[in-house]
Every structure is written in structure tokens, then in C-alpha cells.
Scaffold this motif. Structure first.
Motif, PDB file in Angstrom:
ATOM      1  N   GLY A 139      23.433  22.445  -6.203  1.00  0.00           N
ATOM      2  CA  GLY A 139      22.921  23.022  -5.025  1.00  0.00           C
ATOM      3  C   GLY A 139      21.685  23.610  -4.701  1.00  0.00           C
ATOM      4  N   ASN A 140      20.759  22.798  -5.439  1.00  0.00           N
ATOM      5  CA  ASN A 140      19.266  22.942  -5.286  1.00  0.00           C
ATOM      6  C   ASN A 140      19.117  24.596  -5.700  1.00  0.00           C
ATOM      7  OD1 ASN A 140      17.922  20.744  -4.369  1.00  0.00           O
ATOM      8  ND2 ASN A 140      19.453  20.829  -2.578  1.00  0.00           N
ATOM      9  N   ASN A 141      19.869  25.103  -6.654  1.00  0.00           N
ATOM     10  CA  ASN A 141      19.697  26.315  -7.139  1.00  0.00           C
ATOM     11  C   ASN A 141      19.406  26.166  -8.727  1.00  0.00           C
ATOM     12  OD1 ASN A 141      20.061  28.911  -8.118  1.00  0.00           O
ATOM     13  ND2 ASN A 141      21.289  29.589  -6.786  1.00  0.00           N
ATOM     14  N   LEU A 142      18.235  26.504  -9.406  1.00  0.00           N
ATOM     15  CA  LEU A 142      17.850  26.376 -10.925  1.00  0.00           C
ATOM     16  C   LEU A 142      18.803  26.893 -11.759  1.00  0.00           C
ATOM     17  CD1 LEU A 142      14.078  26.248 -10.557  1.00  0.00           C
ATOM     18  CD2 LEU A 142      15.546  24.134 -10.326  1.00  0.00           C
ATOM     19  N   TRP A 174      10.902  29.297  -3.452  1.00  0.00           N
ATOM     20  CA  TRP A 174      11.997  28.380  -3.947  1.00  0.00           C
ATOM     21  C   TRP A 174      11.740  26.897  -4.048  1.00  0.00           C
ATOM     22  CZ3 TRP A 174      16.401  31.093  -5.265  1.00  0.00           C
ATOM     23  CH2 TRP A 174      17.842  30.280  -5.907  1.00  0.00           C
ATOM     24  N   ALA A 175      11.319  26.602  -2.833  1.00  0.00           N
ATOM     25  CA  ALA A 175      10.969  25.149  -2.793  1.00  0.00           C
ATOM     26  C   ALA A 175       9.938  24.586  -3.854  1.00  0.00           C
ATOM     27  CB  ALA A 175      10.447  24.865  -1.346  1.00  0.00           C
ATOM     28  N   VAL A 197      11.466  30.564 -11.850  1.00  0.00           N
ATOM     29  CA  VAL A 197      12.197  31.402 -10.953  1.00  0.00           C
ATOM     30  C   VAL A 197      11.728  31.747  -9.580  1.00  0.00           C
ATOM     31  CG1 VAL A 197      11.747  33.571 -12.142  1.00  0.00           C
ATOM     32  CG2 VAL A 197      14.151  33.098 -10.828  1.00  0.00           C
ATOM     33  N   GLU A 198      12.247  31.703  -8.534  1.00  0.00           N
ATOM     34  CA  GLU A 198      11.551  32.403  -7.237  1.00  0.00           C
ATOM     35  C   GLU A 198      12.079  33.861  -7.409  1.00  0.00           C
ATOM     36  OE1 GLU A 198      13.423  34.045  -4.550  1.00  0.00           O
ATOM     37  OE2 GLU A 198      12.724  33.070  -2.634  1.00  0.00           O
ATOM     38  N   ILE A 199      10.676  34.569  -7.231  1.00  0.00           N
ATOM     39  CA  ILE A 199      10.676  35.745  -6.767  1.00  0.00           C
ATOM     40  C   ILE A 199      10.212  36.219  -5.450  1.00  0.00           C
ATOM     41  CG2 ILE A 199       9.861  38.221  -7.955  1.00  0.00           C
ATOM     42  CD1 ILE A 199      10.656  37.412 -10.311  1.00  0.00           C
ATOM     43  N   GLY A 200      10.911  35.787  -4.494  1.00  0.00           N
ATOM     44  CA  GLY A 200      10.606  36.122  -3.068  1.00  0.00           C
ATOM     45  C   GLY A 200      11.635  36.431  -2.328  1.00  0.00           C
ATOM     46  N   SER A 201      11.881  35.777  -1.117  1.00  0.00           N
ATOM     47  CA  SER A 201      12.667  36.028  -0.022  1.00  0.00           C
ATOM     48  C   SER A 201      14.294  35.633  -0.324  1.00  0.00           C
ATOM     49  CB  SER A 201      12.009  35.347   1.357  1.00  0.00           C
ATOM     50  OG  SER A 201      10.965  36.268   1.782  1.00  0.00           O
TER      51      SER A 201
END
Ligand SMILES: *Cc1c(COP(=O)(O)O)cnc(C)c1O
Length: 470
Positions: free
Chosen positions: A34-37, A365-366, A380-384
Motif C-alpha cells: 500500500g505504498n507504505n514502507l 513520503w513520495a 522513513v518520512e518525518i513529515g505531514s
């Protein structure tokens, strides 16, 4: 020293193979996740920089310690060894083992924080924030302004804003149950906090009669930066610096999965007898008996050894140097990162790198998805996505959009870092082809762990031949 090369200060006794995948395998894996690492199978990752939490390699001394583990339910020898090391480093009177850092947070906040209160912190880590909010209290971040300027080079960008803290204590002090400082400031780029800042926070807390706690997950890395950067500390050992840091506080929460150099564990340590008693009672209810707190005796041994190894100078020099080395290589190639590199991770400034992706399409994230597609790297995304969802269900963009590449302790060598640099520079060269994403499914809290996403414009990469990647 005559020779200048900083080497990995260990030799390798056990190896674990890592597996290369093809571009189409990675595409399929990403779709299934699901496009989630977070939802990938780790086997499908080549270099895993999702987190430095619990992912480190243990030393032979730690493994030997595990064989000595005393599994007695109560009063185990391993607990007393663990307690003695924690007390030697922190100086705190009561040491409460927990299965990891967030359990220490939940127990502390469960006993010390009430509905409608405010907990100030330089920057709350995500579980810390969630545990404050779980008490229906407000987790208020007050980093110094320079901490929010990714490109700015300054020695202690993790500091708490002392003026903002004083204003809160003066104007809303009756709602503040305790003050926290996170060292190093993980969500703020892994930036260190100076001794002067810790000391001044402590003085403010004393003046206003508030307990002061340290989120100590990376206390050893923070001590190293103080040694390297703050006047008066060059000749002190990391242990002496850590002891001074803790001497200004009334307690700490700790994840032993970070500077405890262990795969699991944590603790809460504090001086207040009555609060410690209440926390211990809650521990028995939810974690376990006070001399094991949800851990096996052998875990306590591994942590006791690990806490001391984390303070070795050779290790701290190698660790911070590996991170800085990657930072220098990609900075030279034009990748914007949070400067200067922190202790445990490189943070790519995705807002600066991908200005064509609006914040509501989650540029960080992208970018993290593209790093996986291109090179099998998990970050890992650290954002919105991580911080944008408010307790009332509304959406507020995060201050920064960062991609964190966190280094597991003692796991990767310089050739891995060279490979990372190569992939990052390649992705930077195709950045105009990257498109944003949208969330299609999410839970009400800590959504980044399980949310499912899709490309916002049909595809993550546009105008590129997939043969590029093979
Ligand atoms: C990891 C971490 C925590 C939580 O610890 P866990 O062991 O993951 O529960 C809290 N604060 C900071 C700064 C962390 O990095």
C-alpha cells in the motif's frame, strides 16, 4: 594519532546475508504494501534505514551477558546489574525497567499528566506525543528557531527555546505537570542539545517548581556532540558528560533500543519516591514485576553491557563519522539535508529537494518510496503523514518534510554507505520526475505505521523508462 582513517572499531563474527531485488520485484512489493514502507517485508529491503531502534548488532560481550541472564521472577541478579549501570550513568534513585521506551512514557504520563495539561518539550517524538495526547493533554513543541532551518549550520540545533519555555511556565504554569527535553532531538533532525541549554532548562524548572525529565534515548550521542562542540568539555569522557546531563534532571525515560545498544528494552528512572511508587504499581499492572518490567533477565544483561558500550569513544567517533560521511557526499552532490548531520541519521529536506510537490501531496513520503524503488533502501518520512493528522481529525501540514535515513548501530560498513550515496545522487538527478501521493486509508492515531497510499497523479515517477532502473 599518526593515521587519520576512522575505521569501524569492530571485526565481524556473524554475518547476515542481505538480498538484492529487481526493479519489478520492488514495484510489486510496494504495491502490496500500500505504498507504505512500514508494511514491506524486511526481506525485500537491501539496506534498511527505517530506524536505528532495536536494529543494532550486539557485541560478543552482550551475547556473553545474555548467557549469564538470571531469569528469577523476583530479585534477579540481572536486575541489580542493570540497575547499578543505570544508576552509575544517570544518578537517579529509582530504576524501573520497561519493555521499551514508550512503556516508560505511558507509565510516567499515566501517573504524572492529567487532562487539559501541557507538556513542553524541545520536540516530542511521535510515541511521546501520542502518549501525552492519550492523557488528553497537549504535547507542545518549543524548539529553538534555528532548529527549524534545515540548511543552517549550528552546533546545538536541538536546544529547547528557553524564552518560550519561560513564557509557558509564567502564563500557563498551573497547567504544566512536567517539562521534557529530548536528547538528541530525534524529530528535529537528530540534533544535539547543549549542556548549557539543559542546565538553563533545569534552573527554570526549579524556579517554577516543575519536575524536569530527559527523553534520554540518544544520551551517549548527545554527550559526544557536547564533547566535540561545547567549550569546556573536550577533556571530559562521554560518561562524565552524560552524568552531568542527568544531574540537572529529576528523571528520564529511555528506549534501550537506541543508545542501550539492545534489540529490546527501556526504563524509567526518577528521584521522586512517591511518583516512583505510583509508577511501579502501574508497571506491575501492565508490564511486569519491578525487577524485570516486561523483559527477560537476559535482556537486562544485554542492556547493562550496551549502555556502557554506547559511551566508548571509538564507537561514538565511528558512528557519528559514518553519518557525517554520507552527509558530506550527498551535500556535495546537491542533495539538501538537515545540517549539520545529526548523530544517528541523515534527514533529507524533501521540501527543498522537491519544490514541485505541494505539502498536501506529502513530498517526503513520495521521496522515501522512490529511494526504495531505485535502490532497495528503506527510510522513513518525518513529515505531514507522520504529524499532519490532528487529534480532532483535521489536517495540518508539518513544519518540515524530512526523509530520515537512520543508521542501525554497528550494522553497516563504509561500502554500504558508498552505495547509499550513489543511489541518493541518482534519485536527485531524476527528481523532477517524482510525483506526490495521497492517503486512501488511515487509522485515527499514529497513522504512518499502517496507512495505505496511492500516487496522487497516476504514477510515482512520470516520464521515465523503467529500463532506467534495471
Ligand atoms: C524511539 C524513541 C522513543 C520511544 O521508544 P520505543 O522503544 O520505540 O518505544 C521515545 N523517544 C525518542 C526520542 C525515541 O527516539
Amino acid at each position: 594519532m599518526k593515521f587519520k582513517t576512522i575505521i569501524e572499531p569492530f571485526r565481524i563474527k556473524t554475518v547476515e546475508p542481505i538480498r538484492r531485488t529487481s526493479f519489478s520485484e520492488r514495484q510489486h512489493a510496494l504495491l502490496a504494501a500500500g505504498n507504505n514502507l512500514f508494511l514491506l517485508h524486511a526481506e525485500d529491503v537491501l539496506i534498511d534505514l527505517l530506524t536505528d531502534s532495536g536494529t543494532g548488532a550486539m557485541s560478543s560481550a552482550q551475547w556473553a551477558g545474555m548467557m549469564r541472564g538470571d531469569e528469577s521472577y523476583a530479585g534477579a541478579r540481572s536486575f541489580y546489574r542493570f540497575e547499578a549501570v543505570v544508576q552509575r550513568i544517570t544518578g537517579f534513585k529509582h530504576v524501573i525497567p520497561t519493555h521499551q521506551g514508550r512503556a516508560a512514557e505511558r507509565i510516567l504520563f499515566g501517573e504524572a499528566v492529567n487532562r487539559g495539561q501541557i507538556v513542553p518539550n524541545n520536540t516530542h517524538f511521535d510515541t511521546t506525543r501520542a502518549n501525552v495526547e492519550n492523557q488528553h493533554a497537549e504535547a507542545r513543541d518549543i524548539p529553538v528557531a534555528e532548529g527549524l532551518q534545515p540548511a543552517l549550520i549550528a552546533p546545538f540545533k536541538g536546544n529547547i527555546d528557553l524564552a518560550a519555555l519561560e513564557t509557558i511556565l509564567r502564563e500557563e504554569g498551573d497547567r504544566v505537570p512536567l517539562v521534557m527535553i529530548t536528547v538528541t532531538n530525534n524529530s528535529g533532525g537528530g540534533q544535539p542539545v547543549s549542556m548549557a541549554n539543559i542546565r538553563a532548562t533545569s534552573e527554570l524548572c526549579r524556579r517554577y517548581g516543575k519536575p524536569f525529565f530527559i527523553d534520554a534515548c540518544r544520551f551517549a550521542e548527545n554527550a559526544w556532540f557536547i564533547k566535540m562542540r561545547e567549550a569546556g568539555y573536550a577533556d571530559k569522557t562521554p560518561l562524565e558528560i552524560a552524568q552531568e546531563m542527568f544531574s540537572y534532571a529529576d528523571g528520564c525515560t529511555m528506549s534501550a533500543k537506541k543508545d542501550g545498544m539492545s534489540n529490546i528494552g527501556g526504563f524509567l528512572a526518577l528521584n521522586d519516591d512517591a511518583l516512583a511508587q505510583r509508577c511501579t504499581n502501574l508497571l506491575i499492572l501492565t508490564e511486569g514485576y519491578p525487577t524485570y518490567g516486561g523483559l527477560a533477565g537476559y535482556d537486562l544483561e544485554a542492556i547493562a553491557v550496551g549502555l556502557e558500550e554506547a559511551l566508548h569513544e571509538d564507537y561514538l567517533q565511528y558512528r557519528t563519522r559514518s553519518v557525517a560521511y554520507l552527509g558530506e557526499k550527498i551535500t556535495a552532490g546537491g542533495v539538501p539535508i538537515m545540517q549539520p548531520p545529526g548523530g544517528h541519521a541523515i534527514y533529507i529536506d524533501a521540501k527543498a529537494m522537491l519544490p514541485h510537490i505541494p505539502q498536501h501531496e506529502y513530498p517526503a513520503w513520495a521521496l522515501s518510496l522512490v529511494l526504495y524503488l531505485a535502490g532497495g533502501i528503506r527510510s522513513v518520512e518525518i513529515g505531514s503523514v507522520m504529524f499532519g493528522l490532528q487529534p480532532d481529525g483535521s489536517e495540518k501540514p508539518a513544519v518540515m518534510e524530512l526523509v530520515r535515513l537512520a543508521f542501525p548501530r554497528r550494522v553497516y560498513t563504509q561500502s554500504h554507505v558508498d552505495y547509499l550515496a550513489e543511489v541518493l545522487l541518482y534519485v536527485n538527478s531524476i527528481k523532477t520526475h517524482i510525483r506526490g501521493v495521497k492517503i486512501v486509508e488511515q487509522p485515527p492515531t499514529l497513522r504512518h505505521f499502517t496507512a495505505r497510499l496511492e500516487p496522487a497523479h497516476g504514477a510515482l515517477l512520470v516520464g521515465l523508462d523503467s529500463a532506467e532502473f534495471e
